[in-house]
Design a protein around this motif. Structure first.
Motif, PDB file in Angstrom:
ATOM      1  N   SER A 141      77.789  68.792  49.638  1.00 25.08           N
ATOM      2  CA  SER A 141      78.606  69.164  48.472  1.00 25.08           C
ATOM      3  C   SER A 141      78.214  68.355  47.247  1.00 25.08           C
ATOM      4  O   SER A 141      78.212  68.871  46.116  1.00 25.08           O
ATOM      5  N   LYS A 142      77.847  67.096  47.463  1.00 25.99           N
ATOM      6  CA  LYS A 142      77.416  66.250  46.345  1.00 25.99           C
ATOM      7  C   LYS A 142      76.052  66.686  45.825  1.00 25.99           C
ATOM      8  O   LYS A 142      75.797  66.647  44.618  1.00 25.99           O
ATOM      9  N   LEU A 143      75.162  67.084  46.739  1.00 24.30           N
ATOM     10  CA  LEU A 143      73.867  67.604  46.297  1.00 24.30           C
ATOM     11  C   LEU A 143      74.067  68.866  45.457  1.00 24.30           C
ATOM     12  O   LEU A 143      73.433  69.031  44.408  1.00 24.30           O
ATOM     13  N   ARG A 144      74.944  69.743  45.919  1.00 32.62           N
ATOM     14  CA  ARG A 144      75.200  70.987  45.183  1.00 32.62           C
ATOM     15  C   ARG A 144      75.720  70.681  43.783  1.00 32.62           C
ATOM     16  O   ARG A 144      75.287  71.295  42.795  1.00 32.62           O
ATOM     17  N   GLU A 145      76.609  69.726  43.689  1.00 28.92           N
ATOM     18  CA  GLU A 145      77.151  69.338  42.388  1.00 28.92           C
ATOM     19  C   GLU A 145      76.049  68.817  41.473  1.00 28.92           C
ATOM     20  O   GLU A 145      75.994  69.166  40.285  1.00 28.92           O
ATOM     21  N   LYS A 156      71.152  76.869  51.189  1.00 34.72           N
ATOM     22  CA  LYS A 156      72.138  77.842  50.687  1.00 34.72           C
ATOM     23  C   LYS A 156      71.883  78.143  49.210  1.00 34.72           C
ATOM     24  O   LYS A 156      71.948  79.310  48.783  1.00 34.72           O
ATOM     25  N   ALA A 157      71.573  77.108  48.427  1.00 37.52           N
ATOM     26  CA  ALA A 157      71.290  77.313  47.006  1.00 37.52           C
ATOM     27  C   ALA A 157      70.033  78.151  46.821  1.00 37.52           C
ATOM     28  O   ALA A 157      69.944  78.957  45.885  1.00 37.52           O
ATOM     29  N   LYS A 158      69.070  77.975  47.715  1.00 38.89           N
ATOM     30  CA  LYS A 158      67.855  78.795  47.634  1.00 38.89           C
ATOM     31  C   LYS A 158      68.181  80.259  47.905  1.00 38.89           C
ATOM     32  O   LYS A 158      67.675  81.160  47.218  1.00 38.89           O
TER      33      LYS A 158
END
Length: 365
Positions: free
Chosen positions: A88-92, A135-137
């Protein structure tokens, strides 16, 4: 500019890439216009790979890049990173980088600064960094998931062979290549694109130009050209990330990418023969140690300490006083918490080296 295939991604990348952590300050701040001019000029000369990260240049680098991207006329690719282990921190952090640079996607997104196999495993757990990047990819926010590391060649080979990444960025230069070459060969064999950072050994190579003159051949004007050409001439290496802080440096570095002449194998063997094991213990200036709770500028002391390894202890003190403008006695503020050693990408004995620096006597007095 010569371009190389970045692994199996289908992208052609400039042999010289732009490392975005060396922008110059104007006084106590960064002049975005002046810094952006350096980036834009590199693009005009054919550079199409621009590497940045949160935290670079006091956390200004991504903003400077964004300022430059608005004026870029040639196509380019963006590389940035996150060292967060929690998904979650990476996504942020990813979303922050996209917003800062006004981008819809990051072309090369790094799982940043893997220090060991245990560190690598901690990024791959459920709910961790890699899962979030994947997931972001899938959502189109990341084009290629890659990783950055200063691990040993054997450790890099293990990571590569697990097949999770499309590319990597690795600390690699004329000082440490015997110790990391295995990792590059594994990545190339597996079809990964490879960017190399710290090609000038944290500035040590140009600072000690006379000492390292043996790396030059008739095709090199100076040791900087030789060091860049050394990396760029490897088949395994896609792009060499050079930190550029002026238009002059951009022009000099791009000339290497324009006129790339491979180093002969006989010359490579000669260079390797001149290296010795302790050279892998030289600080390469990656700066990951710069978060000391006592505000000790650790990397500056470690880069100065390189002179002791190379046989000139007095130069350590000269470097501390005149080059960095810091005080020898400030190393005594160390509380031996070990944070810098845990972050050191080369696992250097920083605490002991600080103690040694404290005990060095100034022979010039």
């Amino acid at each position: 500019m010569i371009y190389k295939k970045y692994g199996n991604t289908g992208k052609e990348i400039s042999a010289i890439g732009f490392g975005g952590m060396r922008f110059p300050k104007t006084g106590d701040s960064y002049d975005y216009d002046k810094c952006a001019e350096i980036v834009v000029h590199a693009n005009e000369l054919g550079v199409n790979y621009f590497d940045t990260a949160p935290g670079y240049n006091d956390d200004h680098s991504e903003f400077i890049m964004s300022h430059a991207f608005k004026n870029m006329k040639k196509p380019f690719y963006v590389s940035t990173k996150s060292s967060q282990k929690d998904g979650s921190k990476l996504r942020e952090q990813l979303e922050t980088s996209l917003k800062r640079m006004n981008l819809e996607k990051i072309n090369f997104f790094h799982i940043w600064c893997i220090l060991s196999l245990d560190d690598y495993r901690s990024r791959m757990v459920k709910g961790g960094a890699y899962e979030a990047a994947l997931k972001a990819k899938e959502e189109g926010l990341i084009e290629h998931i890659v990783f950055s590391t200063h691990c040993t060649g054997d450790e890099i080979e293990t990571i590569v062979n697990e097949g999770c990444f499309e590319g990597m960025t690795v600390g690699y230069n004329i000082l440490n290549f015997p110790f990391r070459q295995k990792g590059l060969e594994a990545g190339y064999k597996k079809g990964l694109g490879i960017a190399t950072m710290n090609p000038l050994g944290g500035g040590l190579i140009p600072q000690k130009a006379d000492y390292f003159d043996f790396i030059r051949s008739e095709d090199d004007k100076n040791v900087v050209d030789a060091a860049l050409r050394f990396n760029a001439s490897h088949d395994e290496i896609t792009t060499v990330l050079a930190g550029m802080s002026s238009i002059e440096e951009v022009v000099q570095n791009c000339k290497v990418g324009d006129n790339l002449v491979k180093i002969e194998q006989s010359k490579l063997k000669e260079i390797e023969g001149r290296l010795f094991n302790s050279m892998d213990k030289l600080c390469t200036g990656c700066r990951y140690c710069e978060y000391c709770p006592k505000k000790i500028p650790v990397s500056k002391y470690m880069l100065s300490y390189n002179n002791h390894i190379l046989g000139n202890t007095q130069e350590v003190l000269n470097n501390i006083k005149y080059h960095w403008g810091i005080k020898q006695e400030d190393v005594n503020n160390c509380i031996e918490c070990g944070l810098c050693e845990r972050k050191c990408t080369q696992h250097l004995p920083i605490i002991n080296r600080l103690k040694e620096i404290s005990a060095f006597e100034d022979a010039s007095k």
